[in-house]
Design a protein around this motif. Structure first.
Motif, PDB file in Angstrom:
ATOM      1  N   TYR A 109       6.830 -30.669 -15.533  1.00  0.00           N
ATOM      2  CA  TYR A 109       8.172 -31.229 -15.363  1.00  0.00           C
ATOM      3  C   TYR A 109       8.097 -32.610 -14.719  1.00  0.00           C
ATOM      4  O   TYR A 109       8.878 -33.510 -15.050  1.00  0.00           O
ATOM      5  CB  TYR A 109       9.035 -30.310 -14.490  1.00  0.00           C
ATOM      6  CG  TYR A 109       9.049 -28.872 -14.935  1.00  0.00           C
ATOM      7  CD1 TYR A 109       9.327 -28.527 -16.265  1.00  0.00           C
ATOM      8  CD2 TYR A 109       8.788 -27.840 -14.039  1.00  0.00           C
ATOM      9  CE1 TYR A 109       9.341 -27.203 -16.672  1.00  0.00           C
ATOM     10  CE2 TYR A 109       8.806 -26.511 -14.441  1.00  0.00           C
ATOM     11  CZ  TYR A 109       9.073 -26.208 -15.763  1.00  0.00           C
ATOM     12  OH  TYR A 109       9.081 -24.905 -16.168  1.00  0.00           O
ATOM     13  N   HIS A 148      18.681 -38.356 -16.198  1.00  0.00           N
ATOM     14  CA  HIS A 148      19.648 -37.418 -15.635  1.00  0.00           C
ATOM     15  C   HIS A 148      19.014 -36.083 -15.250  1.00  0.00           C
ATOM     16  O   HIS A 148      19.708 -35.064 -15.188  1.00  0.00           O
ATOM     17  CB  HIS A 148      20.780 -37.181 -16.641  1.00  0.00           C
ATOM     18  CG  HIS A 148      21.497 -38.424 -17.033  1.00  0.00           C
ATOM     19  ND1 HIS A 148      21.870 -38.698 -18.329  1.00  0.00           N
ATOM     20  CD2 HIS A 148      21.883 -39.500 -16.291  1.00  0.00           C
ATOM     21  CE1 HIS A 148      22.470 -39.867 -18.376  1.00  0.00           C
ATOM     22  NE2 HIS A 148      22.492 -40.377 -17.152  1.00  0.00           N
ATOM     23  N   GLU A 149      17.716 -36.099 -14.993  1.00  0.00           N
ATOM     24  CA  GLU A 149      17.009 -34.859 -14.663  1.00  0.00           C
ATOM     25  C   GLU A 149      16.225 -34.989 -13.371  1.00  0.00           C
ATOM     26  O   GLU A 149      15.775 -36.079 -12.999  1.00  0.00           O
ATOM     27  CB  GLU A 149      16.026 -34.482 -15.778  1.00  0.00           C
ATOM     28  CG  GLU A 149      16.639 -34.268 -17.141  1.00  0.00           C
ATOM     29  CD  GLU A 149      17.461 -32.997 -17.244  1.00  0.00           C
ATOM     30  OE1 GLU A 149      17.420 -32.162 -16.300  1.00  0.00           O
ATOM     31  OE2 GLU A 149      18.151 -32.836 -18.257  1.00  0.00           O
ATOM     32  N   THR A 150      16.068 -33.852 -12.701  1.00  0.00           N
ATOM     33  CA  THR A 150      15.066 -33.702 -11.656  1.00  0.00           C
ATOM     34  C   THR A 150      14.068 -32.659 -12.165  1.00  0.00           C
ATOM     35  O   THR A 150      14.322 -31.991 -13.173  1.00  0.00           O
ATOM     36  CB  THR A 150      15.678 -33.209 -10.337  1.00  0.00           C
ATOM     37  OG1 THR A 150      16.225 -31.892 -10.552  1.00  0.00           O
ATOM     38  CG2 THR A 150      16.781 -34.140  -9.852  1.00  0.00           C
ATOM     39  N   GLN A 152      13.554 -29.906 -10.881  1.00  0.00           N
ATOM     40  CA  GLN A 152      14.242 -28.617 -10.761  1.00  0.00           C
ATOM     41  C   GLN A 152      15.182 -28.365 -11.940  1.00  0.00           C
ATOM     42  O   GLN A 152      15.206 -27.276 -12.510  1.00  0.00           O
ATOM     43  CB  GLN A 152      15.024 -28.574  -9.450  1.00  0.00           C
ATOM     44  CG  GLN A 152      15.656 -27.214  -9.155  1.00  0.00           C
ATOM     45  CD  GLN A 152      16.374 -27.203  -7.821  1.00  0.00           C
ATOM     46  OE1 GLN A 152      17.224 -28.058  -7.558  1.00  0.00           O
ATOM     47  NE2 GLN A 152      16.017 -26.265  -6.971  1.00  0.00           N
ATOM     48  N   SER A 153      15.958 -29.363 -12.334  1.00  0.00           N
ATOM     49  CA  SER A 153      16.897 -29.167 -13.449  1.00  0.00           C
ATOM     50  C   SER A 153      16.156 -29.050 -14.775  1.00  0.00           C
ATOM     51  O   SER A 153      16.577 -28.310 -15.662  1.00  0.00           O
ATOM     52  CB  SER A 153      17.906 -30.312 -13.503  1.00  0.00           C
ATOM     53  OG  SER A 153      17.296 -31.549 -13.836  1.00  0.00           O
ATOM     54  N   LEU A 154      15.029 -29.769 -14.901  1.00  0.00           N
ATOM     55  CA  LEU A 154      14.259 -29.674 -16.134  1.00  0.00           C
ATOM     56  C   LEU A 154      13.587 -28.312 -16.255  1.00  0.00           C
ATOM     57  O   LEU A 154      13.431 -27.781 -17.359  1.00  0.00           O
ATOM     58  CB  LEU A 154      13.212 -30.797 -16.196  1.00  0.00           C
ATOM     59  CG  LEU A 154      12.435 -30.918 -17.498  1.00  0.00           C
ATOM     60  CD1 LEU A 154      13.367 -31.077 -18.698  1.00  0.00           C
ATOM     61  CD2 LEU A 154      11.450 -32.089 -17.442  1.00  0.00           C
ATOM     62  N   GLU A 155      13.197 -27.721 -15.125  1.00  0.00           N
ATOM     63  CA  GLU A 155      12.645 -26.368 -15.177  1.00  0.00           C
ATOM     64  C   GLU A 155      13.675 -25.399 -15.755  1.00  0.00           C
ATOM     65  O   GLU A 155      13.351 -24.561 -16.600  1.00  0.00           O
ATOM     66  CB  GLU A 155      12.236 -25.882 -13.784  1.00  0.00           C
ATOM     67  CG  GLU A 155      11.592 -24.500 -13.838  1.00  0.00           C
ATOM     68  CD  GLU A 155      11.748 -23.657 -12.590  1.00  0.00           C
ATOM     69  OE1 GLU A 155      10.805 -22.926 -12.251  1.00  0.00           O
ATOM     70  OE2 GLU A 155      12.821 -23.706 -11.969  1.00  0.00           O
ATOM     71  N   LYS A 156      14.921 -25.509 -15.303  1.00  0.00           N
ATOM     72  CA  LYS A 156      15.963 -24.607 -15.772  1.00  0.00           C
ATOM     73  C   LYS A 156      16.130 -24.708 -17.287  1.00  0.00           C
ATOM     74  O   LYS A 156      16.191 -23.687 -17.991  1.00  0.00           O
ATOM     75  CB  LYS A 156      17.285 -24.908 -15.072  1.00  0.00           C
ATOM     76  CG  LYS A 156      18.422 -23.954 -15.422  1.00  0.00           C
ATOM     77  CD  LYS A 156      19.667 -24.259 -14.618  1.00  0.00           C
ATOM     78  CE  LYS A 156      20.772 -23.236 -14.895  1.00  0.00           C
ATOM     79  NZ  LYS A 156      21.220 -23.261 -16.303  1.00  0.00           N
ATOM     80  N   LYS A 157      16.179 -25.922 -17.810  1.00  0.00           N
ATOM     81  CA  LYS A 157      16.334 -26.111 -19.251  1.00  0.00           C
ATOM     82  C   LYS A 157      15.109 -25.601 -20.000  1.00  0.00           C
ATOM     83  O   LYS A 157      15.231 -25.002 -21.070  1.00  0.00           O
ATOM     84  CB  LYS A 157      16.568 -27.586 -19.568  1.00  0.00           C
ATOM     85  CG  LYS A 157      17.913 -28.103 -19.101  1.00  0.00           C
ATOM     86  CD  LYS A 157      18.127 -29.550 -19.475  1.00  0.00           C
ATOM     87  CE  LYS A 157      19.516 -30.027 -19.039  1.00  0.00           C
ATOM     88  NZ  LYS A 157      19.747 -31.444 -19.367  1.00  0.00           N
ATOM     89  N   ARG A 215      13.164 -38.178  -8.213  1.00  0.00           N
ATOM     90  CA  ARG A 215      13.721 -37.181  -9.129  1.00  0.00           C
ATOM     91  C   ARG A 215      12.621 -36.358  -9.792  1.00  0.00           C
ATOM     92  O   ARG A 215      12.771 -35.161 -10.018  1.00  0.00           O
ATOM     93  CB  ARG A 215      14.588 -37.861 -10.188  1.00  0.00           C
ATOM     94  CG  ARG A 215      15.896 -38.404  -9.627  1.00  0.00           C
ATOM     95  CD  ARG A 215      16.832 -38.907 -10.718  1.00  0.00           C
ATOM     96  NE  ARG A 215      16.372 -40.130 -11.334  1.00  0.00           N
ATOM     97  CZ  ARG A 215      15.798 -40.216 -12.522  1.00  0.00           C
ATOM     98  NH1 ARG A 215      15.588 -39.126 -13.235  1.00  0.00           N
ATOM     99  NH2 ARG A 215      15.406 -41.379 -13.014  1.00  0.00           N
ATOM    100  N   GLN A 244      23.925 -34.384  -6.795  1.00  0.00           N
ATOM    101  CA  GLN A 244      23.737 -33.043  -7.343  1.00  0.00           C
ATOM    102  C   GLN A 244      23.916 -31.961  -6.287  1.00  0.00           C
ATOM    103  O   GLN A 244      24.254 -30.815  -6.601  1.00  0.00           O
ATOM    104  CB  GLN A 244      22.331 -32.917  -7.962  1.00  0.00           C
ATOM    105  CG  GLN A 244      22.018 -33.949  -9.033  1.00  0.00           C
ATOM    106  CD  GLN A 244      22.984 -33.896 -10.186  1.00  0.00           C
ATOM    107  OE1 GLN A 244      23.096 -32.881 -10.853  1.00  0.00           O
ATOM    108  NE2 GLN A 244      23.686 -34.997 -10.435  1.00  0.00           N
TER     109      GLN A 244
END
Length: 253
Positions: A109, A148-150, A152-157, A215, A244
């Motif tokens: 990520y 627009h990602e961190t 953490q958010s990329l892990e979720k996706k 990020r 966020q």
């Protein structure tokens, strides 16, 4: 089908439950059971599945020719060795949260954001003696905007699509699907160790895009992109990350 399940985090727990719901027998779960709040351990115990160590799994596999038809690894952190690799009838399949063969090891990520990539995804591949080097079975990918990602958010996706990948591959194995003709070579790419990842967190104010790097490594509770002051490391947080974290009912002037 009898499955040995190796994995961790809440996503592995979800896939463990799904595996049971499909009528499979999970003969054992190897997970981070040293932690009392391990989601995968708690899920296994709630379903009456034995939670065993890696060493016990190796021993059980070595002693019996029909202990497990398939071994699966979902976000598993230890190197898998024989007899778990080749003794199961359907082999050992790992689900890797990055696109192979390009990105092996850890920090996927992080490098996706640092390298300003446009696509990311997850890979199902057979386990061999190396790390993330076995033949590729299937890749699921998606477009994303690094701005627009961190991490953490990329892990979720990524985990949303990796769960879909897991269900797709396991369903095919249950139907005795032969993957041989469609296997993809897994040569080359970049391998990143955990030590490499920790070194990447260090910020050089003269060279680094600090906002991008903050990020790329924002993944609490782990330490993020770091700057050293007076011999101590401090994680950097930028305005994007703060936005966020803001509660929905919070306002500012």
């Amino acid at each position: 089908m009898k499955i040995l399940f190796m994995g961790r985090k809440k996503y592995a727990a979800q896939m463990l439950r799904w595996t049971i719901e499909q009528g499979n027998e999970v003969v054992g779960v190897v997970t981070d059971s040293q932690f009392n709040n391990s989601p995968t351990m708690l899920a296994a115990k709630s379903m009456g599945i034995p939670v065993i160590s890696m060493e016990e799994a190796n021993g059980l596999m070595a002693e019996s020719d029909d202990y497990a038809d398939l071994a699966v690894s979902y976000l598993f952190w230890r190197k898998i060795k024989e007899p778990l690799i080749s003794k199961p009838k359907h082999g050992c399949i790992n689900f890797h949260p990055a696109i192979l063969p390009d990105w092996k090891g850890t920090a996927g990520y992080n490098v996706a954001i640092l390298n300003k990539l446009k696509r990311w995804g997850a890979t199902a591949h057979y386990v061999d003696e190396g790390i993330d080097t076995g033949k590729i079975i299937r890749i699921f990918s998606f477009d994303f905007d690094f701005r627009h990602e961190t991490a953490q958010s990329l892990e979720k996706k990524t985990q949303e699509i990796q769960c879909d990948l897991y269900k797709s591959v396991i369903a095919d194995v249950m139907c005795d699907h032969d993957f041989t003709a469609g296997l993809i070579d897994n040569n080359g790419g970049v391998y990143i160790s955990r030590n490499d990842m920790e070194a990447m967190k260090k910020i050089d104010p003269a060279k680094d895009d600090i906002s991008l790097k903050s990020r790329a490594f924002w993944f609490p509770p782990y330490s993020g992109a770091q700057i050293e002051l007076n011999g101590k490391n401090y994680t950097i947080v930028d305005d994007f990350i703060l936005s966020q974290l803001k509660a929905d009912d919070q306002t500012s002037l």
